[in-house]
Design an enzyme around this catalytic site. Structure first.
Site, mmCIF file in Angstrom:
data_model
loop_
_atom_site.group_PDB
_atom_site.id
_atom_site.type_symbol
_atom_site.label_atom_id
_atom_site.label_comp_id
_atom_site.label_asym_id
_atom_site.label_seq_id
_atom_site.Cartn_x
_atom_site.Cartn_y
_atom_site.Cartn_z
ATOM 1 N N ASN A 25 47.979 63.596 40.501
ATOM 2 C CA ASN A 25 47.980 62.759 39.302
ATOM 3 C C ASN A 25 47.668 63.520 38.022
ATOM 4 O O ASN A 25 47.533 62.915 36.955
ATOM 5 C CB ASN A 25 47.043 61.562 39.500
ATOM 6 C CG ASN A 25 47.643 60.589 40.509
ATOM 7 O OD1 ASN A 25 48.824 60.696 40.878
ATOM 8 N ND2 ASN A 25 46.840 59.652 40.988
ATOM 9 N N CYS A 122 54.050 52.997 44.047
ATOM 10 C CA CYS A 122 53.630 52.162 45.174
ATOM 11 C C CYS A 122 53.599 50.688 44.789
ATOM 12 O O CYS A 122 53.313 50.336 43.644
ATOM 13 C CB CYS A 122 52.242 52.611 45.633
ATOM 14 S SG CYS A 122 52.290 54.260 46.329
HETATM 15 N N1 EPU Z 1 48.067 48.005 33.499
HETATM 16 C C1 EPU Z 1 48.609 46.997 32.756
HETATM 17 N N2 EPU Z 1 49.546 47.321 31.795
HETATM 18 C C2 EPU Z 1 49.945 48.603 31.564
HETATM 19 C C3 EPU Z 1 49.371 49.640 32.339
HETATM 20 C C4 EPU Z 1 48.437 49.312 33.308
HETATM 21 O O1 EPU Z 1 48.266 45.828 32.936
HETATM 22 O O2 EPU Z 1 50.782 48.830 30.692
HETATM 23 C C5 EPU Z 1 47.094 47.679 34.566
HETATM 24 C C6 EPU Z 1 47.676 47.965 35.969
HETATM 25 O O3 EPU Z 1 48.497 46.931 36.417
HETATM 26 C C7 EPU Z 1 46.418 48.154 36.788
HETATM 27 C C8 EPU Z 1 45.454 48.797 35.785
HETATM 28 O O4 EPU Z 1 45.978 48.540 34.493
HETATM 29 O O5 EPU Z 1 45.917 46.903 37.175
HETATM 30 C C9 EPU Z 1 45.251 50.281 35.968
HETATM 31 O O6 EPU Z 1 46.494 50.946 35.956
HETATM 32 P P1 EPU Z 1 46.649 52.429 35.397
HETATM 33 O O7 EPU Z 1 47.592 52.390 34.243
HETATM 34 O O8 EPU Z 1 45.291 53.008 35.183
HETATM 35 O O9 EPU Z 1 47.331 53.151 36.611
HETATM 36 P P2 EPU Z 1 48.546 54.160 36.589
HETATM 37 O O10 EPU Z 1 48.432 55.092 35.460
HETATM 38 O O11 EPU Z 1 49.819 53.417 36.804
HETATM 39 C C10 EPU Z 1 47.333 56.044 37.933
HETATM 40 C C11 EPU Z 1 47.605 56.760 39.226
HETATM 41 C C12 EPU Z 1 47.305 55.823 40.388
HETATM 42 C C13 EPU Z 1 45.850 55.402 40.300
HETATM 43 C C14 EPU Z 1 45.575 54.742 38.942
HETATM 44 C C15 EPU Z 1 44.128 54.380 38.744
HETATM 45 C C16 EPU Z 1 49.362 58.279 38.677
HETATM 46 C C17 EPU Z 1 50.774 58.673 38.831
HETATM 47 N N3 EPU Z 1 48.990 57.167 39.283
HETATM 48 O O12 EPU Z 1 48.252 54.948 37.922
HETATM 49 O O13 EPU Z 1 47.491 56.591 41.572
HETATM 50 O O14 EPU Z 1 45.571 54.485 41.325
HETATM 51 O O15 EPU Z 1 45.974 55.635 37.875
HETATM 52 O O16 EPU Z 1 43.320 55.518 38.829
HETATM 53 O O17 EPU Z 1 48.568 58.984 38.051
HETATM 54 C C18 EPU Z 1 48.235 57.039 43.733
HETATM 55 O O18 EPU Z 1 48.041 58.241 43.478
HETATM 56 O O19 EPU Z 1 48.524 56.629 44.889
HETATM 57 C C19 EPU Z 1 48.124 56.047 42.664
HETATM 58 C C20 EPU Z 1 48.555 54.805 42.774
#
Ligand code: EPU
Length: 451
Positions: A25, A122
């Site tokens: 990540n 995912c």
């Molecule tokens: N959210 C919103 N709107 C947005 C963006 C996010 O409502 O525009 C919500 C999401 O639905 C969720 C929360 O905010 O409920 C947190 O989401 P976040 O944006 O922090 O997650 P992400 O950036 O999509 C990354 C990692 C995930 C990890 C999360 C939390 C990457 C590629 N993915 O996802 O990793 O779980 O941060 O730490 O960096 C994994 O590696 O398997 C994985 C899912």
């Protein structure tokens, strides 16, 4: 597809040493950052995982030359000739990863326009991108959502903005960083995510010439600069993979030394591990202490014998207990005496995998209520986001289908801990985030084979 099935003969404690490389990540975001530079970047310790292939493909489509460096795991990215790619070419990557959304800012800076395909990743909840789009619009981007994907342009350039995220989203914070570094003027981001991977991305951007201040209380201030250059960087280690192997050691009553794992990124996990009754020894400063190169340290995790203890936990943004640590640890918690609680507060649908654990003999009940902690965004919204785990349970073999990356690894751990022979279907999904996991399993003495 027969080649996508792993046959797991469970019941053997995993024992030995494996190594983790740069965090999935962070690595994928570091690759996107390379697009912002005017000279080549070198990233070290890059794992051979599917997400890296996807981002390499996207960069190459946009004219970035991506080559292997001299060192094992070194990636060289030359963005000197960034160019537009056709919608059709980009759409080949539709549904393969969530990283493409982070190309918006860099492509707008480099080309003045961008096309982003449908996102993948995912299936752990709706995963909206409203924070991303809201922020991009504040910077001055024009965002046009179509059925085939998202078209963006910036007719008047991108300008610094005052932003506040409704929730400290990792991706939205990265979006703001990758856009603000070259936007004109100052950007202030409130309620930012401060995960170690974010701080490492900020380090990379600073190496490239950016000016970024991380204030207290989740405030990040970015002073836009007219140009950025290539970087050389060794990413932080993958703390999710490290914790996954740690949980595997506990669930199988084994002992695994995770070389490359680093204490400071995992302190919350280590506290929980110890509270449950797991043992650990930290040697991540071995090279610095001994001066002997090649004596890389890490963290050794083991089951000391006897019974594990139940805990009440909730997942949270950093410095809380990571949502990605949740699934592997729950497998270990099925072996703890008493009632454990896991309240998932980051994603609304990340407990579905517990059904398969129940088929294997676990006793896990999921609830809509916010159990065992503070009320979260999902309370009273009908999401099954709290789990109660009663243990210890003897796990038995089953046929499993892998639903997503982390749940998939949890299923694998359960199969390794269970008595008997399980078949794990869709196991290639694990390659998205776990480098050489089959070789690592073999090194740890697991009895697994491809069907
Ligand atoms: N959210 C919103 N709107 C947005 C963006 C996010 O409502 O525009 C919500 C999401 O639905 C969720 C929360 O905010 O409920 C947190 O989401 P976040 O944006 O922090 O997650 P992400 O950036 O999509 C990354 C990692 C995930 C990890 C999360 C939390 C990457 C590629 N993915 O996802 O990793 O779980 O941060 O730490 O960096 C994994 O590696 O398997 C994985 C899912």
């Amino acid at each position: 597809m027969t080649e996508d099935v792993l046959v797991v003969h469970g019941g053997t404690p995993l024992q030995g040493q494996i190594r983790v490389r740069g965090a999935k990540n962070l690595v994928s975001k570091a690759m996107v950052a390379a697009l912002l530079g005017e000279s080549p970047s070198r990233l070290f310790d890059v794992p051979r995982i599917r997400d890296v292939e996807v981002v390499s493909g996207l960069l190459e489509l946009h004219g970035v030359k991506v080559t292997a460096g001299v060192e094992d795991g070194e990636l060289v990215m030359d963005p000197t000739n960034v160019e537009s790619a056709s919608t059709d070419e980009i759409n080949v990557h539709a549904g393969s990863s969530r990283i493409p959304i982070l190309l918006c800012g860099p492509l707008l800076h480099r080309l003045g326009h961008a096309f982003i395909p449908d996102l993948g990743g995912c299936h752990i909840g709706p995963r909206p991108i409203d924070f991303h789009i809201g922020a991009l619009r504040e910077f001055g981007a024009v965002v046009d959502k179509t059925p085939e994907g998202m078209h963006l342009s910036a007719p008047n350039g991108l300008h610094g903005a005052k932003l506040e995220l409704p929730y400290p989203s990792v991706g939205a914070t990265e979006q703001v960083l990758l856009t603000a570094v070259r936007a004109e003027g100052v950007t202030e981001l409130r309620n930012a995510a401060i995960e170690p991977e974010i701080i490492d991305l900020i380090c990379i951007l600073q190496k490239m010439g950016a000016i970024i201040k991380v204030h207290t209380d989740r405030v990040i201030e970015i002073q836009g600069v007219p140009r950025l250059y290539g970087y050389e960087h060794k990413p932080i280690p993958d703390r999710i993979e490290a914790a996954s192997w740690a949980a595997a050691a506990l669930a199988t009553r084994g002992e695994i030394e995770v070389l490359g794992a680093r204490q400071q990124d995992m302190m919350t996990f280590l506290n929980v591990y110890r509270s449950i009754g797991g043992e650990l020894k930290i040697t991540d400063d071995r090279v610095a202490r001994t001066g002997v190169s090649g004596s890389e340290g890490g963290i050794k995790f083991w089951h000391p014998g006897g019974e594990l203890k139940a805990v009440a936990l909730e997942t949270d943004v950093h410095p809380g207990f990571m949502t990605d640590w949740q699934q592997p640890l729950v497998v270990a918690l099925t072996q703890a005496r008493g009632i454990s609680i896991m309240h998932e507060t980051v994603y609304e649908q990340r407990l579905g995998y517990t059904e398969a654990l129940n088929q294997m003999g676990a006793t896990i009940q999921v609830y809509r209520d916010c159990l065992g902690g503070t009320p979260c965004r999902f309370g009273r919204r009908n999401f099954m986001h709290s789990a109660v785990i009663a243990g210890p349970s003897k796990l038995h073999a089953a046929d499993l289908r892998i639903p997503d990356l982390r749940a998939g690894f949890a299923h694998l751990i359960a199969a390794l801990a269970a008595e008997g022979t399980s078949r794990v279907y869709g196991v290639n999904l694990i390659k998205r985030g776990y480098e050489d996991f089959e070789a690592k399993l073999a090194a740890l003495g697991a009895h697994v084979e491809r069907l």
